[in-house]
Design a protein around this motif. Sequence first.
Motif, short mmCIF file in Angstrom:
data_model
loop_
_atom_site.label_atom_id
_atom_site.label_comp_id
_atom_site.label_asym_id
_atom_site.label_seq_id
_atom_site.Cartn_x
_atom_site.Cartn_y
_atom_site.Cartn_z
N GLY A 5 -35.01 25.55 -19.54
CA GLY A 5 -35.97 26.15 -18.63
C GLY A 5 -35.75 25.86 -17.17
N HIS A 6 -34.67 25.15 -16.84
CA HIS A 6 -34.40 24.81 -15.44
C HIS A 6 -33.14 25.50 -14.96
N SER A 7 -33.26 26.24 -13.89
CA SER A 7 -32.09 26.85 -13.25
C SER A 7 -31.56 25.88 -12.20
N HIS A 8 -30.47 25.24 -12.52
CA HIS A 8 -29.94 24.20 -11.63
C HIS A 8 -29.57 24.76 -10.26
N THR A 9 -29.85 23.96 -9.22
CA THR A 9 -29.49 24.31 -7.85
C THR A 9 -28.47 23.35 -7.26
N ALA A 10 -28.04 22.36 -8.04
CA ALA A 10 -27.18 21.31 -7.48
C ALA A 10 -25.89 21.89 -6.90
N ALA A 11 -25.22 22.78 -7.63
CA ALA A 11 -23.94 23.30 -7.15
C ALA A 11 -24.12 24.13 -5.89
N GLU A 12 -25.13 24.99 -5.88
CA GLU A 12 -25.38 25.83 -4.70
C GLU A 12 -25.71 24.97 -3.50
N ARG A 13 -26.57 23.99 -3.70
CA ARG A 13 -26.91 23.09 -2.59
C ARG A 13 -25.66 22.34 -2.12
N PHE A 14 -24.92 21.82 -3.07
CA PHE A 14 -23.75 21.03 -2.73
C PHE A 14 -22.78 21.83 -1.86
N MET A 15 -22.51 23.06 -2.25
CA MET A 15 -21.53 23.85 -1.52
C MET A 15 -22.01 24.20 -0.10
N ARG A 16 -23.33 24.20 0.12
CA ARG A 16 -23.84 24.35 1.48
C ARG A 16 -23.74 23.04 2.26
N TYR A 17 -24.12 21.95 1.61
CA TYR A 17 -24.18 20.67 2.30
C TYR A 17 -22.80 20.21 2.78
N VAL A 18 -21.75 20.46 1.98
CA VAL A 18 -20.44 19.94 2.35
C VAL A 18 -19.87 20.64 3.58
N GLN A 19 -20.41 21.79 3.93
CA GLN A 19 -19.91 22.52 5.10
C GLN A 19 -20.44 21.95 6.41
N ILE A 20 -21.35 20.99 6.31
CA ILE A 20 -21.91 20.34 7.49
C ILE A 20 -21.16 19.03 7.72
N ASP A 21 -20.54 18.90 8.87
CA ASP A 21 -19.75 17.71 9.18
C ASP A 21 -20.67 16.52 9.42
N THR A 22 -20.56 15.51 8.58
CA THR A 22 -21.41 14.32 8.68
C THR A 22 -20.58 13.03 8.70
N GLN A 23 -19.36 13.11 9.18
CA GLN A 23 -18.48 11.94 9.18
C GLN A 23 -19.07 10.83 10.04
N SER A 24 -19.06 9.61 9.51
CA SER A 24 -19.52 8.45 10.26
C SER A 24 -18.36 7.84 11.04
N ASP A 25 -18.68 6.97 12.00
CA ASP A 25 -17.69 6.43 12.93
C ASP A 25 -17.80 4.92 13.02
N PRO A 26 -16.82 4.18 12.47
CA PRO A 26 -16.91 2.72 12.47
C PRO A 26 -16.82 2.09 13.86
N THR A 27 -16.34 2.84 14.85
CA THR A 27 -16.21 2.29 16.20
C THR A 27 -17.47 2.46 17.03
N SER A 28 -18.42 3.22 16.51
CA SER A 28 -19.65 3.49 17.26
C SER A 28 -20.69 2.41 17.01
N PRO A 29 -21.34 1.91 18.08
CA PRO A 29 -22.38 0.90 17.89
C PRO A 29 -23.75 1.49 17.62
N SER A 30 -23.90 2.80 17.69
CA SER A 30 -25.22 3.42 17.57
C SER A 30 -25.66 3.50 16.12
N GLN A 31 -26.94 3.79 15.92
CA GLN A 31 -27.54 3.92 14.59
C GLN A 31 -28.34 5.22 14.54
N PRO A 32 -27.89 6.25 13.83
CA PRO A 32 -26.65 6.29 13.06
C PRO A 32 -25.42 6.33 13.96
#
Length: 416
Positions: A5-32
């Motif tokens: 009875g559940h129409s999964h949305t995980a794959a559709e959500r995932f394929m949208r989310y990965v297109q957003i660049d969210t790379q973190s930076d170890p040289t940055s002192p800020s949070q995030p």
Amino acid sequence: MSIPGHSHTAAERFMRYVQIDTQSDPTSPSQPSTEKQKDLSRILVQELQQLGITDAELDEHGYVYATIPATTDKDVPVLCFCSHVDTAPDCSGAGVKPILHRAYDGSDIILPDDTSVVITTTEHPYLKERIGDDIITASGKTLLGADDKAGVAIIMDLAAHLVAHKEIKHGKIRILFTPDEEIGRGVAAVDMKKLDAHYGYTLDGGERGHLEGETFSADAATVTFNGISAHPGYAKGKMVHAIKVAGAFVDMLPKDEWCPEVTEGMQGFVHPVAIQGGLEQATVQFIVRDFDTAKLAEHEARLKGIAENAVGMFPGSSMTFVVKEQYRNMKEVLDTCPQVMDHAAAAYERAGISPQRMSIRGGTDGSRLSFMGLPCPNIFTGEMGIHSKQEYVSVQDMEKAVEILVHLARIWEEKA
């Protein structure tokens, strides 16, 4: 469909989310460390609010907090499901183009934007177990971001299901999405009072069936060598070159043991991750890892001894040795509350999966959360080949993880 009875949305959500660049930076002192991580977090808050989760919020540090309200009158411990939004600095996360390979047939997956990048069952034997699944990859120019946007998509799918099916009995569930996990600062500014949960589960594991309740304990060590500067034209008998001291030191490190290249299983290691310097000063940075926390001090004493031997080869040089704690083996906490792992194992079994209790040769947000008062093992998402252009994830693995979380919420309510 793993939940009737559940129409999964995980794959559709995932394929949208990965297109957003969210790379973190170890040289940055800020949070995030990078503001662009909030680009995804703002979307997650909006989507949670659209589901009817009215308290979803993004704070100034990049944390998303939200609540799935309880559907029972029982006094059930508050659970937290947690994943991180950032991707690793090791490989570009900009311009990700996800590709869905339906009903994977076991053949090599040649990525179209760089045909030299090929995902094979030889290099990725787990793929053999996923023949017939729908597999998502990147296009060859970037990592995919399954680590850990697969976990984010799983939790979002779960939220959609539980909000729509209030007949499912469960206690209060808190959602936490973190930034900067990949650079070791994932929970550095999390507000534990605001989170207000008793037990947690990160969704940041790999193969289906893996249930991870043990991580490395981890320190960082910095060795700084001091030399003596002099004009190179008149340096005889005066100059002591810090780079040469550091070079001798690195060359003295064991090559057939004690390093990541030759260790596995429950073996620890000492690993140089950066080197920089000049004539007067040179620095070598290390990560020190072992499942036995007590052995960290042994590794560090050995490393310091090698550094002292290097200094002894260059009269006039000196060095400093600084150790900083990073995280500790969450097993030390989880052993005090075995029901956290036991309930998860029971949820796996209800989903038709034999749980495999595993140790992580690394750490998760759960490592630190466990020592911050939130015992927090790790559940699989299907993310594989992480931090690389060969990263992939099985849609069916993500969907099975959603099913497990539904069972897990029910089990905690039943046991209350």
